[in-house]
Enzyme design. Structure first.
Site, PDB file in Angstrom:
ATOM      1  N   HIS A  99      73.692  24.247  67.172  1.00  0.00           N
ATOM      2  CA  HIS A  99      73.519  25.599  67.711  1.00  0.00           C
ATOM      3  C   HIS A  99      74.852  26.310  67.930  1.00  0.00           C
ATOM      4  O   HIS A  99      75.050  27.003  68.930  1.00  0.00           O
ATOM      5  CB  HIS A  99      72.678  25.567  68.990  1.00  0.00           C
ATOM      6  CG  HIS A  99      71.223  25.392  68.702  1.00  0.00           C
ATOM      7  ND1 HIS A  99      70.680  24.156  68.408  1.00  0.00           N
ATOM      8  CD2 HIS A  99      70.214  26.291  68.612  1.00  0.00           C
ATOM      9  CE1 HIS A  99      69.393  24.305  68.181  1.00  0.00           C
ATOM     10  NE2 HIS A  99      69.073  25.593  68.288  1.00  0.00           N
ATOM     11  N   HIS A 151      74.684  33.069  58.229  1.00  0.00           N
ATOM     12  CA  HIS A 151      73.306  32.607  58.085  1.00  0.00           C
ATOM     13  C   HIS A 151      73.209  31.212  58.691  1.00  0.00           C
ATOM     14  O   HIS A 151      74.222  30.628  59.074  1.00  0.00           O
ATOM     15  CB  HIS A 151      72.869  32.603  56.613  1.00  0.00           C
ATOM     16  CG  HIS A 151      73.676  31.694  55.746  1.00  0.00           C
ATOM     17  ND1 HIS A 151      74.940  31.999  55.291  1.00  0.00           N
ATOM     18  CD2 HIS A 151      73.394  30.457  55.266  1.00  0.00           C
ATOM     19  CE1 HIS A 151      75.405  30.994  54.556  1.00  0.00           C
ATOM     20  NE2 HIS A 151      74.480  30.049  54.531  1.00  0.00           N
ATOM     21  N   HIS A 171      71.224  27.135  58.983  1.00  0.00           N
ATOM     22  CA  HIS A 171      70.537  26.029  58.318  1.00  0.00           C
ATOM     23  C   HIS A 171      70.020  25.055  59.367  1.00  0.00           C
ATOM     24  O   HIS A 171      70.612  24.915  60.440  1.00  0.00           O
ATOM     25  CB  HIS A 171      71.483  25.246  57.397  1.00  0.00           C
ATOM     26  CG  HIS A 171      71.979  26.011  56.231  1.00  0.00           C
ATOM     27  ND1 HIS A 171      71.199  26.309  55.137  1.00  0.00           N
ATOM     28  CD2 HIS A 171      73.198  26.551  55.969  1.00  0.00           C
ATOM     29  CE1 HIS A 171      71.908  26.986  54.257  1.00  0.00           C
ATOM     30  NE2 HIS A 171      73.136  27.154  54.745  1.00  0.00           N
ATOM     31  N   CYS A 182      75.812  33.836  50.606  1.00  0.00           N
ATOM     32  CA  CYS A 182      76.347  32.869  51.575  1.00  0.00           C
ATOM     33  C   CYS A 182      77.673  33.293  52.204  1.00  0.00           C
ATOM     34  O   CYS A 182      78.182  32.613  53.087  1.00  0.00           O
ATOM     35  CB  CYS A 182      76.477  31.486  50.936  1.00  0.00           C
ATOM     36  SG  CYS A 182      74.875  30.770  50.538  1.00  0.00           S
ATOM     37  N   GLU A 219      71.650  20.733  53.375  1.00  0.00           N
ATOM     38  CA  GLU A 219      71.606  22.096  53.907  1.00  0.00           C
ATOM     39  C   GLU A 219      70.179  22.621  53.892  1.00  0.00           C
ATOM     40  O   GLU A 219      69.798  23.397  54.759  1.00  0.00           O
ATOM     41  CB  GLU A 219      72.476  23.031  53.059  1.00  0.00           C
ATOM     42  CG  GLU A 219      73.837  23.224  53.611  1.00  0.00           C
ATOM     43  CD  GLU A 219      74.571  24.380  52.954  1.00  0.00           C
ATOM     44  OE1 GLU A 219      75.713  24.588  53.357  1.00  0.00           O
ATOM     45  OE2 GLU A 219      74.034  25.064  52.070  1.00  0.00           O
TER      46      GLU A 219
END
Length: 125
Positions: A67, A27, A29, A23, A115
């Site tokens: 986004h 990345h 979610h 993490c 998440e």
């Protein structure tokens, strides 16, 4: 005591600072947030708060994060964008508006930030 809950979703990227593991890398979610309000009195229509109004309150917060690379946005350029801190952020942003909108009749009970489908954080005061 009465409670209502509204759910919203958004997709964003982040990475965790001061963390050693997968993490720490960027990345994404598909987040799910639930905001629960509570209060002792209903309005003249028999509602704690119209669901539509709570969705309207949550919308700018969702749109701000959707986004985006969360780490690039205030306050997460300094605060680690963990699920716990995101839950607190939603709580605080929603709570400010609830106080103004209802003169304190309705308050935020808690915010739950998923998440993943199986991992969530809850913030309350």
């Amino acid at each position: 005591m009465f409670e209502i809950t509204v759910e919203a979703t958004f997709s964003s990227g982040h990475y965790l600072r001061n963390y050693h593991g997968k993490c720490e890398n960027p990345h994404g979610h598909n987040y799910r947030v639930l905001v629960t309000l509570q209060g002792e009195e209903l309005d003249p229509s028999g509602l704690l708060l119209d669901f539509k109004l709570l969705k309207k309150v949550m919308r700018p917060v969702v749109e701000y994060l959707d986004h985006q690379m969360i780490n690039d946005l205030k306050p997460f350029d300094e605060v680690n964008p963990s699920a716990e801190n995101l839950a607190r952020y939603f709580y605080q942003e929603t709570a400010k508006q609830m106080i103004e909108m209802t003169n304190g009749r309705v308050r935020v009970k808690d915010c739950v930030m998923f998440e993943t489908d199986t991992s969530m954080a809850r913030y309350f005061e």
